[in-house]
Design a protein around this motif. Structure first.
Motif, PDB file in Angstrom:
ATOM      1  N   ASP A  93       0.802  -1.220   0.000  1.00  0.00           N
ATOM      2  CA  ASP A  93       0.000   0.000   0.000  1.00  0.00           C
ATOM      3  C   ASP A  93       0.838   1.275   0.000  1.00  0.00           C
ATOM      4  N   TYR A  94       1.969   1.271   0.703  1.00  0.00           N
ATOM      5  CA  TYR A  94       2.679   2.519   0.941  1.00  0.00           C
ATOM      6  C   TYR A  94       4.013   2.666   0.231  1.00  0.00           C
ATOM      7  N   ILE A  95       4.604   1.599  -0.235  1.00  0.00           N
ATOM      8  CA  ILE A  95       5.872   1.722  -0.957  1.00  0.00           C
ATOM      9  C   ILE A  95       5.565   1.611  -2.447  1.00  0.00           C
ATOM     10  N   ARG A  96       5.706   2.726  -3.139  1.00  0.00           N
ATOM     11  CA  ARG A  96       5.301   2.791  -4.542  1.00  0.00           C
ATOM     12  C   ARG A  96       6.390   2.353  -5.515  1.00  0.00           C
ATOM     13  N   LYS A  97       7.630   2.642  -5.189  1.00  0.00           N
ATOM     14  CA  LYS A  97       8.714   2.318  -6.119  1.00  0.00           C
ATOM     15  C   LYS A  97       8.991   0.818  -6.086  1.00  0.00           C
ATOM     16  N   ALA A 104      12.052  -4.216   0.555  1.00  0.00           N
ATOM     17  CA  ALA A 104      11.281  -4.290   1.803  1.00  0.00           C
ATOM     18  C   ALA A 104      10.663  -5.682   1.981  1.00  0.00           C
ATOM     19  N   LEU A 105      10.117  -6.233   0.915  1.00  0.00           N
ATOM     20  CA  LEU A 105       9.540  -7.576   1.001  1.00  0.00           C
ATOM     21  C   LEU A 105      10.609  -8.628   1.266  1.00  0.00           C
TER      22      LEU A 105
END
Length: 132
Positions: A93-97, A104-105
């Motif tokens: 939802d919050y990390i667009r790039k 992050a994943l």
């Protein structure tokens, strides 16, 4: 002004059983199971027993059978799966790039796998006799 439409019968959209549907369902079911596991854990540790009396011997006695090991392992696994799934949703939802999202994943899944592995090893290989 009237809008002309053809008399076409339309099928309702098919609901696909996607990954998101299964994760949504998992969050609801695991939340209910976690409620009972966590409340049971809190009752055993804080209501029926005094936390100040918690020692190696108490844990060794509780984990001498399979029931409490299974209870604690289910609590560990479901809590980590539940939390990881929630964090995965927030990352999407919050990390667009895309590159940042992948990083992050990767960090999230690595931490998840390491914690599951270490927790499972601790629970299932615990041997009170090895500590004298």
């Amino acid at each position: 002004m009237a809008i002309r439409t053809q008399n076409v019968t339309r099928r309702p959209p098919q609901v696909r059983q996607s990954f998101q549907l299964w994760t949504w369902l998992f969050m609801r079911l695991s939340g209910v199971v976690l409620l009972f596991l966590a409340l049971g854990h809190l009752a055993i540790q804080h209501i029926f027993n005094d936390v100040g009396d918690l020692s190696f011997e108490v844990v060794a006695q509780r984990w001498s059978g399979g029931f409490w090991r299974t209870w604690d392992w289910l609590l560990l696994v479901l809590a980590l799966l539940h939390g990881t799934n929630g964090a995965r949703t927030m990352i999407h939802d919050y990390i667009r790039k895309p590159r940042r999202r992948i990083v992050a994943l990767a960090v999230l899944y690595t931490a998840f796998l390491m914690t599951i592995a270490l927790g499972s090893i601790a629970i299932f290989t615990f041997n009170p006799d090895a500590f004298g």
